[in-house]
Design a protein around this motif. Structure first.
Motif, PDB file in Angstrom:
ATOM      1  N   GLY A  28      59.441  65.983  63.981  1.00 41.29           N
ATOM      2  CA  GLY A  28      58.067  65.251  64.397  1.00 41.29           C
ATOM      3  C   GLY A  28      57.970  63.717  63.727  1.00 41.29           C
ATOM      4  N   VAL A  29      56.997  63.229  63.902  1.00 42.43           N
ATOM      5  CA  VAL A  29      56.410  62.078  63.475  1.00 42.43           C
ATOM      6  C   VAL A  29      55.440  61.984  62.430  1.00 42.43           C
ATOM      7  CG1 VAL A  29      57.002  60.717  65.567  1.00 42.43           C
ATOM      8  CG2 VAL A  29      54.688  61.670  65.373  1.00 42.43           C
ATOM      9  N   ARG A  30      55.578  61.264  61.439  1.00 46.66           N
ATOM     10  CA  ARG A  30      54.663  60.990  60.203  1.00 46.66           C
ATOM     11  C   ARG A  30      54.012  59.668  60.217  1.00 46.66           C
ATOM     12  NH1 ARG A  30      53.334  63.374  55.561  1.00 46.66           N
ATOM     13  NH2 ARG A  30      52.998  61.785  53.700  1.00 46.66           N
ATOM     14  N   ILE A  31      52.902  59.509  59.951  1.00 48.92           N
ATOM     15  CA  ILE A  31      52.420  58.223  59.792  1.00 48.92           C
ATOM     16  C   ILE A  31      51.342  58.368  58.548  1.00 48.92           C
ATOM     17  CG2 ILE A  31      52.297  57.317  62.182  1.00 48.92           C
ATOM     18  CD1 ILE A  31      49.331  58.162  62.872  1.00 48.92           C
ATOM     19  N   GLY A  32      51.024  57.366  58.165  1.00 49.97           N
ATOM     20  CA  GLY A  32      49.943  57.200  57.064  1.00 49.97           C
ATOM     21  C   GLY A  32      50.490  55.912  55.994  1.00 49.97           C
ATOM     22  N   SER A  33      50.764  56.267  54.659  1.00 50.64           N
ATOM     23  CA  SER A  33      51.214  55.140  53.850  1.00 50.64           C
ATOM     24  C   SER A  33      52.403  54.662  54.145  1.00 50.64           C
ATOM     25  CB  SER A  33      51.016  55.613  52.314  1.00 50.64           C
ATOM     26  OG  SER A  33      52.008  56.463  52.330  1.00 50.64           O
ATOM     27  N   GLY A  34      53.515  55.419  55.059  1.00 49.89           N
ATOM     28  CA  GLY A  34      54.665  55.038  55.679  1.00 49.89           C
ATOM     29  C   GLY A  34      54.970  55.812  56.882  1.00 49.89           C
ATOM     30  N   ALA A  35      55.749  55.194  57.902  1.00 50.31           N
ATOM     31  CA  ALA A  35      55.784  55.858  59.021  1.00 50.31           C
ATOM     32  C   ALA A  35      57.283  56.327  59.001  1.00 50.31           C
ATOM     33  CB  ALA A  35      55.507  55.005  59.981  1.00 50.31           C
ATOM     34  N   GLY A  36      57.535  57.418  59.702  1.00 48.31           N
ATOM     35  CA  GLY A  36      58.819  57.799  59.835  1.00 48.31           C
ATOM     36  C   GLY A  36      58.835  59.190  60.570  1.00 48.31           C
ATOM     37  N   ILE A  37      59.933  60.004  60.420  1.00 47.20           N
ATOM     38  CA  ILE A  37      60.435  61.342  61.219  1.00 47.20           C
ATOM     39  C   ILE A  37      60.508  62.215  59.948  1.00 47.20           C
ATOM     40  CG2 ILE A  37      61.394  60.312  62.973  1.00 47.20           C
ATOM     41  CD1 ILE A  37      64.089  60.957  61.868  1.00 47.20           C
ATOM     42  N   THR A  38      59.972  63.525  60.551  1.00 46.71           N
ATOM     43  CA  THR A  38      60.203  64.359  59.600  1.00 46.71           C
ATOM     44  C   THR A  38      60.826  65.670  60.041  1.00 46.71           C
ATOM     45  OG1 THR A  38      58.737  66.123  58.166  1.00 46.71           O
ATOM     46  CG2 THR A  38      57.694  65.081  60.345  1.00 46.71           C
ATOM     47  N   PHE A  39      61.549  66.649  59.354  1.00 46.00           N
ATOM     48  CA  PHE A  39      62.002  67.748  59.842  1.00 46.00           C
ATOM     49  C   PHE A  39      61.709  68.695  58.928  1.00 46.00           C
ATOM     50  CE2 PHE A  39      65.699  70.242  59.375  1.00 46.00           C
ATOM     51  CZ  PHE A  39      66.150  71.060  60.592  1.00 46.00           C
ATOM     52  N   ARG A  40      61.656  69.886  59.359  1.00 44.45           N
ATOM     53  CA  ARG A  40      61.294  71.104  58.419  1.00 44.45           C
ATOM     54  C   ARG A  40      61.879  72.450  58.832  1.00 44.45           C
ATOM     55  NH1 ARG A  40      55.175  72.438  57.507  1.00 44.45           N
ATOM     56  NH2 ARG A  40      55.159  73.261  59.502  1.00 44.45           N
ATOM     57  N   GLN A  41      62.101  73.146  57.808  1.00 44.48           N
ATOM     58  CA  GLN A  41      62.902  74.524  58.036  1.00 44.48           C
ATOM     59  C   GLN A  41      61.728  75.378  57.269  1.00 44.48           C
ATOM     60  OE1 GLN A  41      67.008  74.542  59.452  1.00 44.48           O
ATOM     61  NE2 GLN A  41      67.147  74.365  57.259  1.00 44.48           N
ATOM     62  N   ILE A  42      61.125  76.456  58.005  1.00 44.07           N
ATOM     63  CA  ILE A  42      60.579  77.478  57.264  1.00 44.07           C
ATOM     64  C   ILE A  42      61.619  78.777  56.885  1.00 44.07           C
ATOM     65  CG2 ILE A  42      58.617  78.940  57.424  1.00 44.07           C
ATOM     66  CD1 ILE A  42      57.194  76.855  59.166  1.00 44.07           C
ATOM     67  N   MET A  43      61.612  79.000  55.710  1.00 42.14           N
ATOM     68  CA  MET A  43      62.418  80.075  55.283  1.00 42.14           C
ATOM     69  C   MET A  43      61.664  81.394  55.121  1.00 42.14           C
ATOM     70  SD  MET A  43      64.850  77.903  54.882  1.00 42.14           S
ATOM     71  CE  MET A  43      66.225  78.628  53.814  1.00 42.14           C
ATOM     72  N   PRO A  44      62.113  82.580  54.832  1.00 34.12           N
ATOM     73  CA  PRO A  44      61.398  83.837  54.489  1.00 34.12           C
ATOM     74  C   PRO A  44      60.641  83.397  53.405  1.00 34.12           C
ATOM     75  CG  PRO A  44      64.009  84.033  54.731  1.00 34.12           C
ATOM     76  CD  PRO A  44      63.693  82.460  54.732  1.00 34.12           C
ATOM     77  N   ASN A  45      59.469  84.214  53.259  1.00 37.37           N
ATOM     78  CA  ASN A  45      58.558  84.245  52.179  1.00 37.37           C
ATOM     79  C   ASN A  45      57.763  82.947  52.400  1.00 37.37           C
ATOM     80  OD1 ASN A  45      59.348  86.825  51.492  1.00 37.37           O
ATOM     81  ND2 ASN A  45      60.951  85.658  50.168  1.00 37.37           N
ATOM     82  N   ASP A  46      57.478  82.272  53.516  1.00 37.61           N
ATOM     83  CA  ASP A  46      56.765  81.348  53.480  1.00 37.61           C
ATOM     84  C   ASP A  46      56.891  80.132  52.593  1.00 37.61           C
ATOM     85  OD1 ASP A  46      55.070  82.208  55.683  1.00 37.61           O
ATOM     86  OD2 ASP A  46      53.623  83.343  54.121  1.00 37.61           O
ATOM     87  N   VAL A  47      58.352  79.836  52.428  1.00 39.66           N
ATOM     88  CA  VAL A  47      58.702  78.657  51.677  1.00 39.66           C
ATOM     89  C   VAL A  47      59.415  77.853  52.873  1.00 39.66           C
ATOM     90  CG1 VAL A  47      60.850  77.861  50.110  1.00 39.66           C
ATOM     91  CG2 VAL A  47      59.322  80.073  49.697  1.00 39.66           C
ATOM     92  N   ALA A  48      59.216  76.616  52.631  1.00 39.31           N
ATOM     93  CA  ALA A  48      59.513  75.491  53.714  1.00 39.31           C
ATOM     94  C   ALA A  48      60.419  74.400  53.037  1.00 39.31           C
ATOM     95  CB  ALA A  48      58.576  74.854  54.371  1.00 39.31           C
ATOM     96  N   LEU A  49      61.548  74.026  53.481  1.00 36.31           N
ATOM     97  CA  LEU A  49      62.077  72.721  53.081  1.00 36.31           C
ATOM     98  C   LEU A  49      61.869  71.700  54.260  1.00 36.31           C
ATOM     99  CD1 LEU A  49      65.606  74.409  52.350  1.00 36.31           C
ATOM    100  CD2 LEU A  49      63.911  73.593  50.723  1.00 36.31           C
ATOM    101  N   GLU A  50      61.452  70.470  53.660  1.00 36.43           N
ATOM    102  CA  GLU A  50      61.163  69.269  54.520  1.00 36.43           C
ATOM    103  C   GLU A  50      61.992  68.091  54.004  1.00 36.43           C
ATOM    104  OE1 GLU A  50      57.294  66.908  56.075  1.00 36.43           O
ATOM    105  OE2 GLU A  50      56.934  68.760  54.794  1.00 36.43           O
ATOM    106  N   GLY A  51      62.238  67.422  54.951  1.00 38.01           N
ATOM    107  CA  GLY A  51      63.081  66.122  54.775  1.00 38.01           C
ATOM    108  C   GLY A  51      62.276  64.957  55.656  1.00 38.01           C
ATOM    109  N   ILE A  52      62.152  63.782  54.957  1.00 36.54           N
ATOM    110  CA  ILE A  52      61.174  62.581  55.777  1.00 36.54           C
ATOM    111  C   ILE A  52      62.179  61.381  55.441  1.00 36.54           C
ATOM    112  CG2 ILE A  52      59.032  61.425  55.840  1.00 36.54           C
ATOM    113  CD1 ILE A  52      57.663  63.726  54.129  1.00 36.54           C
ATOM    114  N   LEU A  53      62.329  60.904  56.641  1.00 33.78           N
ATOM    115  CA  LEU A  53      63.017  59.388  56.743  1.00 33.78           C
ATOM    116  C   LEU A  53      61.757  58.571  57.035  1.00 33.78           C
ATOM    117  CD1 LEU A  53      65.543  57.782  56.714  1.00 33.78           C
ATOM    118  CD2 LEU A  53      65.594  58.036  58.861  1.00 33.78           C
ATOM    119  N   MET A  54      61.627  57.690  56.037  1.00 40.52           N
ATOM    120  CA  MET A  54      60.331  57.069  56.355  1.00 40.52           C
ATOM    121  C   MET A  54      60.509  55.286  55.968  1.00 40.52           C
ATOM    122  SD  MET A  54      57.805  57.787  53.023  1.00 40.52           S
ATOM    123  CE  MET A  54      56.353  57.639  54.053  1.00 40.52           C
ATOM    124  N   TYR A  55      59.740  54.578  56.803  1.00 37.39           N
ATOM    125  CA  TYR A  55      59.857  53.270  56.433  1.00 37.39           C
ATOM    126  C   TYR A  55      58.437  52.857  55.749  1.00 37.39           C
ATOM    127  CZ  TYR A  55      59.596  48.179  57.497  1.00 37.39           C
ATOM    128  OH  TYR A  55      59.419  46.813  57.625  1.00 37.39           O
TER     129      TYR A  55
END
Length: 152
Positions: A28-55
């Motif tokens: 998806g997209v992320r806006i705020g103090s920086g703007a960019g794209i976000t990628f997230r994978q939800i793993m078992p036991n409600d753990v998530a890994l997120e990567g954000i590439l932001m300007y």
């Protein structure tokens, strides 16, 4: 600059390699103090890994976070909290110094709502960070809003 792209490539391969463990993936997209794209994978036991590439601040940053997600009742609303780090390059308007490398530690706390019919997720978060290069510096104003769409 080459080390930044090597780091970004490593993070990208790490997220792609975890695909077989993932319960769901979203981008998806992320806006705020920086703007960019976000990628997230939800793993078992409600753990998530997120990567954000932001300007941010005239430069690019890669942020990697490990998060926990806990549903609040049965409301499709989740509390999220996480820790991670960032690396990137900022640009300055000072003609003597055109850019500098940033490296730091990040935290994240927020709320996420998952729309039941589409599995789209809307997240509101605060992402404080410590810069560890160029002197120790804390920034607590790095919040944002993300809208993610499922890939599966």
């Amino acid at each position: 600059m080459i080390k930044f792209f090597q780091f970004f490539t490593l993070v990208l391969f790490m997220f792609c390699g975890l695909t077989s463990w993932a319960q769901d993936r979203s981008v998806g997209v992320r806006i705020g103090s920086g703007a960019g794209i976000t990628f997230r994978q939800i793993m078992p036991n409600d753990v998530a890994l997120e990567g954000i590439l932001m300007y941010r601040r005239g430069g690019l940053r890669v942020v990697g976070l490990a998060e926990i997600r806990k549903e609040i009742g049965r409301s499709n609303t989740f509390f999220i909290a996480g820790v991670g780090g960032h690396a990137g390059v900022n640009r300055l308007t000072n003609p003597e110094v055109t850019s500098y490398t940033v490296l730091g530690l990040d935290g994240l706390i927020g709320l996420e709502y998952v729309f039941p019919r589409s599995d789209m997720a809307l997240t509101f978060d605060l992402k404080p960070m410590f810069e560890i290069l160029q002197g120790w510096r804390f920034s607590g104003n790095s919040g944002g809003v993300s809208l993610r769409f499922p890939l599966d």
